[in-house]
Design a protein around this motif. Structure first.
Motif, PDB file in Angstrom:
ATOM      1  N   PHE A 156       0.725  -1.184   0.197  1.00 27.41           N
ATOM      2  CA  PHE A 156       0.191   0.119  -0.044  1.00 27.41           C
ATOM      3  C   PHE A 156       0.707   1.483  -0.235  1.00 27.41           C
ATOM      4  O   PHE A 156      -0.057   2.732   0.489  1.00 27.41           O
ATOM      5  N   LEU A 157       2.455   0.865   0.371  1.00 26.94           N
ATOM      6  CA  LEU A 157       2.752   1.998   0.154  1.00 26.94           C
ATOM      7  C   LEU A 157       2.787   2.761  -1.366  1.00 26.94           C
ATOM      8  O   LEU A 157       2.087   3.214  -2.460  1.00 26.94           O
ATOM      9  N   GLU A 159       4.064   6.223  -3.676  1.00 24.56           N
ATOM     10  CA  GLU A 159       5.518   6.606  -4.355  1.00 24.56           C
ATOM     11  C   GLU A 159       6.073   7.689  -3.949  1.00 24.56           C
ATOM     12  O   GLU A 159       4.752   9.568  -3.584  1.00 24.56           O
ATOM     13  N   LYS A 212      -6.230  -5.202  -2.250  1.00 25.66           N
ATOM     14  CA  LYS A 212      -5.518  -4.357  -2.509  1.00 25.66           C
ATOM     15  C   LYS A 212      -5.996  -3.390  -3.642  1.00 25.66           C
ATOM     16  O   LYS A 212      -6.585  -1.757  -3.636  1.00 25.66           O
ATOM     17  N   ASN A 216      -7.024   1.144  -3.105  1.00 23.67           N
ATOM     18  CA  ASN A 216      -7.618   1.878  -4.612  1.00 23.67           C
ATOM     19  C   ASN A 216      -8.280   2.819  -4.822  1.00 23.67           C
ATOM     20  O   ASN A 216      -8.535   3.390  -5.088  1.00 23.67           O
ATOM     21  N   CYS A 268      -0.955   3.348 -10.644  1.00 27.44           N
ATOM     22  CA  CYS A 268      -1.478   2.651 -10.392  1.00 27.44           C
ATOM     23  C   CYS A 268      -3.188   2.685  -9.765  1.00 27.44           C
ATOM     24  O   CYS A 268      -3.859   2.215 -10.811  1.00 27.44           O
TER      25      CYS A 268
END
Ligand SMILES: NC(=O)C1=CN([C@@H]2O[C@H](COP(=O)(O)OP(=O)(O)OC[C@H]3O[C@@H](n4cnc5c(N)ncnc54)[C@H](O)[C@@H]3O)[C@@H](O)[C@H]2O)C=CC1
Ligand SMILES: O=C(O)[C@H]1O[C@H](OP(=O)(O)OP(=O)(O)OC[C@H]2O[C@@H](n3ccc(=O)[nH]c3=O)[C@H](O)[C@@H]2O)[C@H](O)[C@@H](O)[C@@H]1O
Length: 430
Positions: A156-157, A159, A212, A216, A268
């Motif tokens: 889940f990091l 950028e 996930k 998002n 993403c």
């Protein structure tokens, strides 16, 4: 523990460097020789705050890299951090992941001890067990659930804050089917769980895969909703940021991810929402809300340019584009909103003068013939208009630079520039 991480991009390098810092022996496997050479020379192959320090400290020592999958045999656990891009039809494209999995399976064929393979790439529900596991079992000759185990551990990091996010996440998710997989994952993550406030979520493999996408899709839709509300605010001369601040006080809404503007980009949100929409349609479900979230997002750059059109005809005029990265803190331009903005300006015949503190070289690959300025001041010099696409802090500090514009029209897509006398300022949603 001995770990291998296949794929050494934003996720793979960050995860590897952090695991090395927790005391694990880590080997990155990547097909890109430059990436491998950089890590072995203790240099970070990508720009992420805090990563250079970790790679400098551990690179060539506890953190190594190789192009040879044989290295995975010397490790206890392999994480797959390979790209899972969007195919032409909008579905997830598993070609790269499958190729990596096959190479890994071949390499593991001559390993005697049991091995755990953890999918960290974002994949649609069913992929780990229906695609990854059979390829691994076939190529390695091993038996699933006995000397070969698979798990799913979504990442889940973000950028731009990848290292900090990885070390202190809200949650860590283990999607497993066997006790062997659960125990190994607990051992790998023990230092992180000890040193952070992260909640551990232990669940099934398909649930982990879906968590996930749900994460998002929810965040992307939240930004699209706040953009839609912001567009309505603008029509009624209401400041969307004041409204967002107030609604964010309701903890059912939450104060984060309420920044309206030119929309979401990156490697993403666009691909993951697209993959989820396609997966839903494959199951004969029409995901109307997610489709609308995408549609709102695609229109925001047009709204930005429409606002510029109100103040000038860009044809033949110099227009500064401030910010090229898809968000501040990164040099990544994948799906950056700057791309449709530059395309729209060029369609209008504008001479684009673009500036970004770190993403220029990446955008140059996409638009080689745009003028790239060495500073925001240089981009603004002589410009008839400016659009702000990325919320870099340094744009907030711009002041007298606007005096050098030939016609000081500033359309701000991120609420970053201070309104001041002497410029015609338009906020996208305020
Ligand atoms: N970028 C991000 O912030 C996040 C990404 N993810 C997911 O993580 C996965 C990886 O994403 P990124 O790190 O952004 O990818 P990336 O594109 O930055 O890096 C991928 C790396 O894999 C290497 N590679 C390609 N084929 C290979 C092969 N056959 N064998 C070995 N290496 C190979 C490439 O050379 C590259 O270095 C994706 O599924 C993505 O959705 C999940 C959370 C955050
Ligand atoms: O799967 C992934 O790769 C990652 O995707 C996002 O992380 P990231 O794309 O790095 O960046 P975000 O900070 O989420 O921003 C995404 C986009 O939304 C935009 N955004 C974000 C927040 C906001 O309030 N408004 C807004 O327009 C940003 O400008 C950016 O273009 C998620 O936040 C991560 O949890 C996830 O791991």
């Amino acid at each position: 523990m001995n770990l291998s991480i296949v794929g050494s991009g934003y996720v793979g390098t960050t995860v590897a460097a952090c695991f090395a810092d927790y005391g694990h022996e880590v080997t990155n496997v990547d097909i890109d020789e430059e990436v491998v050479a950089a890590i072995n020379a203790a240099e970070a192959p990508i720009h992420e705050p805090g990563l250079e320090e970790l790679v400098t400290e551990h690179g060539g020592d506890r953190l190594r890299a190789t192009t040879d999958y044989a290295a995975t045999r010397e490790t206890d656990v392999t994480f797959l951090a390979l790209p899972t891009p969007t195919g032409d039809d909008g579905r997830i494209d598993l070609e790269i992941l499958e190729a990596g999995v096959r190479s890994l399976g071949d390499a593991l064929a001559s390993k005697d001890d049991p091995h755990l393979v953890v999918v960290k790439s974002t994949v649609v529900p069913g992929t780990t067990e229906e695609t990854v596991a059979p390829i691994l079992a076939d190529a390695s000759g091993k038996t699933l659930g006995e000397d070969l185990h698979v798990a799913m551990n979504p990442e889940f990091l973000r950028e731009g804050s990848a290292v900090a996010d990885f070390r202190d996440p809200d949650k860590v998710v283990f999607g497993t089917r066997t006790e062997f997989a659960r125990e190994r994952l607990r051992e790998v993550f023990a230092p992180l769980l000890d040193q952070s406030d992260a909640e551990l979520v232990e669940t099934g493999i398909r649930e982990a895969e879906m968590m996930k996408y749900a994460n998002n899709a929810f965040l992307a839709s939240k930004v699209s909703l706040v953009n839609e509300l912001g567009n309505i605010c603008k029509e009624y001369d209401v400041d969307a940021y004041e409204v967002a601040e107030a609604i964010g006080l309701d903890d059912r809404i939450g104060e984060r991810f309420l920044r309206s503007g030119v929309g979401w980009g990156g490697s993403c949100f666009p691909k993951d929402v697209s993959a989820l929409v396609a997966a839903a349609r494959d199951a004969d479900y029409e995901p109307a809300l997610l489709e609308a979230a995408v549609e709102v997002n695609e229109k925001q750059p047009d709204r930005l340019l429409d606002l510029l059109d109100v103040h000038l005809d860009p044809d033949g005029k110099r227009v500064a584009v401030l910010g090229l990265a898809f968000k501040p803190g990164t040099d990544d331009v994948r799906n950056s909103r700057a791309i449709p903005v530059i395309e729209g300006l060029r369609e209008r015949g504008a001479d684009v003068a673009a500036y970004d503190p770190v993403a220029t070289e990446n955008m140059r690959e996409r638009f080689p013939d745009v003028e790239y300025a060495s500073s925001a001041e240089a981009a603004l010099d002589g410009a008839q208009g400016a659009v702000v696409v990325t919320d870099w802090d340094e744009f907030a500090a711009l002041d007298s630079a606007f005096d050098a514009m030939a016609n000081p029209v500033v359309v701000d897509g991120r609420r970053v520039v201070e309104r001041r006398d002497g410029i015609t300022y338009e906020g996208l949603t305020w």
